[in-house]
Write a protein that holds these residues in place. Structure first.
Motif, mmCIF file in Angstrom:
data_model
loop_
_atom_site.group_PDB
_atom_site.id
_atom_site.type_symbol
_atom_site.label_atom_id
_atom_site.label_comp_id
_atom_site.label_asym_id
_atom_site.label_seq_id
_atom_site.Cartn_x
_atom_site.Cartn_y
_atom_site.Cartn_z
ATOM 1 N N ASN A 1 -2.276 6.758 -11.911
ATOM 2 C CA ASN A 1 -3.285 7.915 -12.052
ATOM 3 C C ASN A 1 -4.353 7.285 -10.880
ATOM 4 O O ASN A 1 -4.193 6.237 -10.134
ATOM 5 N N ALA A 2 -5.423 8.177 -10.348
ATOM 6 C CA ALA A 2 -6.238 7.884 -9.404
ATOM 7 C C ALA A 2 -6.989 6.498 -9.563
ATOM 8 O O ALA A 2 -6.998 5.653 -8.614
ATOM 9 N N ALA A 3 -7.216 6.148 -10.718
ATOM 10 C CA ALA A 3 -7.958 4.726 -11.177
ATOM 11 C C ALA A 3 -7.136 3.789 -11.041
ATOM 12 O O ALA A 3 -7.499 2.742 -10.230
ATOM 13 N N GLU A 4 -5.903 3.788 -11.426
ATOM 14 C CA GLU A 4 -4.999 2.929 -11.301
ATOM 15 C C GLU A 4 -4.537 2.771 -9.832
ATOM 16 O O GLU A 4 -4.402 1.534 -9.300
ATOM 17 N N PHE A 5 -4.585 3.587 -9.221
ATOM 18 C CA PHE A 5 -4.006 3.424 -7.716
ATOM 19 C C PHE A 5 -5.141 2.763 -7.039
ATOM 20 O O PHE A 5 -4.921 1.967 -6.102
ATOM 21 N N LYS A 6 -6.417 3.321 -7.235
ATOM 22 C CA LYS A 6 -7.678 2.603 -6.644
ATOM 23 C C LYS A 6 -7.678 1.207 -6.526
ATOM 24 O O LYS A 6 -7.944 0.157 -5.988
ATOM 25 N N GLN A 7 -7.506 0.786 -8.029
ATOM 26 C CA GLN A 7 -7.419 -0.675 -8.618
ATOM 27 C C GLN A 7 -6.458 -1.231 -7.752
ATOM 28 O O GLN A 7 -6.704 -2.670 -7.327
ATOM 29 N N ARG A 8 -5.232 -1.078 -7.667
ATOM 30 C CA ARG A 8 -3.969 -1.727 -7.187
ATOM 31 C C ARG A 8 -4.488 -1.817 -5.763
ATOM 32 O O ARG A 8 -3.874 -2.931 -4.853
ATOM 33 N N LEU B 1 0.814 -1.156 -0.117
ATOM 34 C CA LEU B 1 0.019 0.036 0.096
ATOM 35 C C LEU B 1 0.944 1.148 -0.085
ATOM 36 O O LEU B 1 0.577 2.053 -0.817
ATOM 37 N N ALA B 2 1.962 1.353 0.628
ATOM 38 C CA ALA B 2 2.846 2.401 0.774
ATOM 39 C C ALA B 2 3.439 2.651 -0.514
ATOM 40 O O ALA B 2 3.461 3.950 -0.904
ATOM 41 N N ALA B 3 4.051 1.536 -1.159
ATOM 42 C CA ALA B 3 4.531 1.761 -2.296
ATOM 43 C C ALA B 3 3.439 2.245 -3.591
ATOM 44 O O ALA B 3 4.003 3.126 -4.359
ATOM 45 N N PHE B 4 2.317 1.744 -3.322
ATOM 46 C CA PHE B 4 1.323 2.471 -4.518
ATOM 47 C C PHE B 4 1.152 3.702 -4.319
ATOM 48 O O PHE B 4 0.863 4.425 -4.946
ATOM 49 N N HIS B 5 0.824 4.171 -2.669
ATOM 50 C CA HIS B 5 0.753 5.558 -2.555
ATOM 51 C C HIS B 5 1.829 6.520 -3.040
ATOM 52 O O HIS B 5 1.827 7.583 -3.439
ATOM 53 N N ALA B 6 3.169 5.661 -2.927
ATOM 54 C CA ALA B 6 4.319 6.614 -3.241
ATOM 55 C C ALA B 6 4.129 6.817 -4.802
ATOM 56 O O ALA B 6 4.467 7.970 -5.330
ATOM 57 N N ALA B 7 3.633 5.748 -5.497
ATOM 58 C CA ALA B 7 3.689 5.837 -6.997
ATOM 59 C C ALA B 7 2.578 6.721 -7.330
ATOM 60 O O ALA B 7 2.767 7.398 -8.347
#
Lengths: 112, 485
Positions: B338-345, B325-331
Motif C-alpha cells: 500500500n502507499a504507506a508501505e511503498f513510501k517506507q520501503r 526501487l523498480a521492484a517496490f514500484h512494481a509491487a
C-alpha cells in the motif's frame, strides 16, 4: 594475440576449419579463437575485409562464425562444446548454399 | 520455457539492477522470472563471477567481488532464472492480455507473459570510431575486460590502450596486475578539463568514488607510459593491426602494436525500450540518448520500468538501488504494497541512490568525448556492419538527406546486424555538426522489433493468433486458428 594468465583447467577438442584443436572448456567460441591466435573470424560481405571479435558481449556482431553447419552465429555468445565444428566465414553466404542447407540467414529487420 | 504461465514480474537482464530487483520482488511475494542473454548471472560488471578462472582476487579488485554476495542472494531469491535467452520483442498489454516478451533460446522462439516488466539491460561501450577500428587486433576495452574475467585471457605482445574515462584506468590496472605489458596509453581527455570541471570537484571529493578513482589513476600511471591530450588516433595495418598512429600537441607519432583497446565511456542500451515505444530523450550531460523514467524507474509506458544503466549511466551500486526501487514500484502497482508501505520501503533505497550518485556530474563532464572521436574524419568507417564511412554520410547530408532514418534508405547505414548500436550516436553527431543543430533536433534511428536477429524459421514456428493471421491474409468468416503442433 592473447595468452592465458591462469593455469588451464579442462581442455576439450573442437575443429576449426576441419583442423582439430584443443580449447579451454568454459570459453566462448570467440574467446577460444582469440586464444588460438585467430583474431579474424570472417571477411565482410560488403568489401571482403577481415574482421574479428570487437565487443565480446553480443552487441557488435563482428564475431560471426559458422557453428556445426549453422552460419552467422555470434561466437561470443556460444560456449565451446566437445566435437563442435567451427568454421570461419568468408564474405556473404551464397544463396545456393543457404537453400541447400535448408536454412535462411538470420534476418535483420530492415527498419526504415 | 513457460509460455502459458503469467509472471507478476519479468526482469530483463541479470546484472546488478536485475538481480537486486529480483531479490526485492520475490521478497514481496511476486512471482518473478529473470531473462538473461548471458550464460550466468552478473551482467557485464560482475561477468563470470561464479566461474572466473582467476583465483587471485587482487587482479579484478574487491569492487568486482562485491558482486558475489549479490549473485548469492539472487540464487536464493526464488526467482526463476533463464540464461542464454535473447530478448527480441516486447509488446505492451492488449485489452485482456499481459506484457508479452519475445524470446529466443537454443534456436527456438517463444513468448513469456508478465504483468509488469523491469528492463535492466545495462549499457554498451560508446562507439569510438577511428580510421582502422575494424581491423582484427582492435577491440573494445570492455571486450578485453570480459576476456579477462571469463577466460583469464590477457593481450600479449605490444598493447596500446586508447580513450578516456574511469573504466580505462580500471582496465589498465587489471590488465597490468594480470601480467599484460601495456606499451602505451593514449589519453584522449581534452586539455583544460580539470579547469572546466572545477564546479564539480567538491561533490566528487566527497563521493564514494574519489579515493578509489585517485588510487586507480595513480596505479595506472605507474604501470604504463601515458600520452596526454591525444586528439587523433588511427589504427594501421593491412589484414591485422600493425601500428597505432596518433597526434598530440600538434606532433604526429606512431607506435608498433599487436592489440589496440578502445574506450570512451559507456552509454545506455536503448534498443529494447525505444522499440517498445518508450519516450527516449537526449541527455546532454552524458552525451547520449536514454529512456525517460521517474524517480522509481517507471518509463513513459504503464507497467514498464527501467533500472540501472539502461536508463542512464550511474554504475553498479546505483543500479542495485534502482533495481530495488523498480521492484517496490512494481509491487505497489500490482497491489502488493500500500502507499504507506511503498513510501517506507523506498526511502532507504532513495538514500542509497543519492549516496552512490554523488560525483557522477564530475565524471560525466571530465570524460565527455569530443573532437574527432565523436565527429570522425571522412575516411573513417562509422557503420561497421554496412561499412559506411563518415565521408559518405556527410555527402548524403549535404545532398539533403533529412535525418538518420532516411540515411538508412540512402546508405544502409544502421541497417546491419547490430541495428545501429555502433553507429547511431556518430550519425546523430554528424547530422548535428553538419546542420549546426542540437542532437535532440536530429533524433535517433527509429528502432523496431525484432531488436536481435531472428531466423524466419523461428518466427514462423511461433504460435499464431487470429489477429496475427488476419494481419497478413484475408480470411473467410468461418476460419479458426489451427492448434499449435
Amino acid at each position: 594475440m592473447f595468452r592465458r594468465a591462469c593455469p588451464s583447467r579442462h581442455l576439450i577438442q573442437v575443429t576449426v576449419d576441419a583442423e582439430t584443436v584443443n580449447v579451454e572448456a568454459g570459453d566462448t567460441v570467440a574467446a577460444a579463437l582469440l586464444a588460438l591466435g585467430k583474431d579474424a573470424c570472417r571477411t565482410t560481405p560488403v568489401t571482403g575485409s577481415p574482421r574479428g571479435p570487437y565487443c565480446m558481449m553480443g552487441v557488435c556482431f563482428d564475431c560471426l562464425v559458422r557453428i556445426d553447419g549453422k552460419a552467422n552465429q555470434q561466437g561470443c555468445m556460444v560456449l565451446v562444446k566437445p566435437g563442435m565444428r567451427i568454421e570461419l566465414q568468408h564474405g556473404a553466404n551464397a544463396l545456393v548454399d543457404v537453400l541447400s542447407a535448408g536454412r535462411v540467414r538470420g534476418t535483420s529487420p530492415g527498419n526504415c | 520455457m513457460a509460455t502459458q504461465h503469467t509472471f507478476d514480474v519479468a526482469i530483463l537482464g541479470a546484472g546488478p539492477a536485475g538481480m537486486s530487483a529480483a531479490c526485492s520482488a520475490t521478497a514481496l511475494g511476486l512471482s518473478t522470472v529473470v531473462l538473461d542473454e548471458q550464460h550466468s548471472p552478473g551482467g557485464q560488471i560482475y561477468r563470470a563471477i561464479e566461474t572466473s578462472p582467476l583465483t587471485d582476487r587482487s587482479i579484478l579488485g574487491k569492487d568486482y567481488w562485491h558482486g558475489a554476495s549479490l549473485v548469492d542472494n539472487f540464487a536464493r531469491s526464488g526467482a526463476i532464472y533463464e540464461p542464454r535467452t535473447t530478448i527480441w520483442g516486447l509488446t505492451p498489454p492488449q485489452a485482456d492480455s499481459h506484457w508479452q516478451i519475445g524470446v529466443s533460446r537454443d534456436g527456438a522462439a517463444s513468448f513469456v507473459d508478465a504483468r509488469h516488466v523491469v528492463l535492466a539491460t545495462g549499457a554498451q561501450e560508446r562507439p569510438m570510431p577511428i580510421p582502422g577500428w575494424t581491423l582484427p587486433g582492435v577491440l573494445g576495452a570492455g571486450a578485453a575486460q570480459i576476456l579477462l574475467k571469463s577466460s583469464g585471457l590477457v593481450p600479449s605482445g605490444r598493447v596500446v590502450v586508447a580513450g578516456s574515462g574511469p573504466l580505462l584506468f580500471l582496465l589498465i590496472t587489471q590488465l597490468a596486475r594480470a601480467g599484460a605489458r601495456i606499451a602505451r596509453v593514449l589519453d584522449t581527455t581534452p586539455r583544460g578539463r580539470l579547469r572546466t570541471t572545477l564546479r564539480h570537484w567538491g561533490a566528487f571529493a566527497l563521493s564514494p568514488y574519489a579515493a578509489k578513482g585517485l588510487r586507480l589513476a595513480l596505479e595506472a600511471c605507474a604501470k604504463a607510459k601515458f600520452e596526454r591530450h591525444v586528439d587523433a588516433i588511427e589504427a594501421a595495418g593491412s589484414t591485422h593491426l600493425e601500428a597505432v598512429r596518433y597526434r598530440t600537441g600538434g606532433r604526429e607519432r606512431s607506435v608498433a602494436a599487436d592489440t589496440l583497446l578502445l574506450h570512451q565511456g559507456i552509454v545506455p542500451n536503448i534498443n529494447l525500450a525505444a522499440a517498445a515505444g518508450c519516450t527516449v530523450q537526449w541527455d546532454a550531460q552524458q552525451a547520449s540518448f536514454r529512456p525517460r523514467v521517474d524517480a522509481f524507474g517507471a518509463s513513459s509506458i504503464y507497467g514498464l520500468s527501467i533500472a540501472g544503466d539502461a536508463a542512464g549511466i550511474g554504475g553498479a551500486r546505483m543500479a542495485e538501488a534502482q533495481g530495488r526501487l523498480a521492484a517496490f514500484h512494481a509491487a505497489y502497482v500490482l497491489g502488493r504494497l500500500n502507499a504507506a508501505e511503498f513510501k517506507q520501503r523506498t526511502q532507504e533505497a532513495k538514500r542509497e541512490l543519492a549516496h552512490w550518485s554523488r560525483g557522477r556530474a564530475f565524471v560525466d563532464a571530465m570524460y565527455c568525448p569530443s573532437g574527432t572521436f565523436t565527429i570522425p574524419d571522412d575516411r573513417t568507417i562509422i557503420c561497421r556492419c554496412e561499412e559506411v564511412t563518415a565521408g559518405a554520410v556527410r555527402k548524403a547530408i549535404r545532398m539533403g538527406c533529412q535525418g538518420p532514418n532516411q540515411l538508412k534508405s540512402f546508405l544502409r547505414c544502421g541497417m546491419g546486424l547490430c541495428q545501429g548500436r555502433f553507429c547511431g550516436l556518430t550519425v546523430n553527431a554528424l547530422f548535428a555538426h553538419e546542420r549546426n543543430i542540437v542532437p535532440e533536433q536530429v533524433g535517433y534511428y527509429r528502432l523496431r522489433f525484432p531488436i536481435k536477429p531472428l531466423t524466419l524459421g523461428e518466427l514462423a514456428a511461433l504460435p499464431q493468433t487470429l489477429q496475427s493471421v488476419q494481419a497478413v491474409v484475408r480470411l473467410p468468416a468461418s476460419y479458426t486458428v489451427p492448434a499449435a503442433s
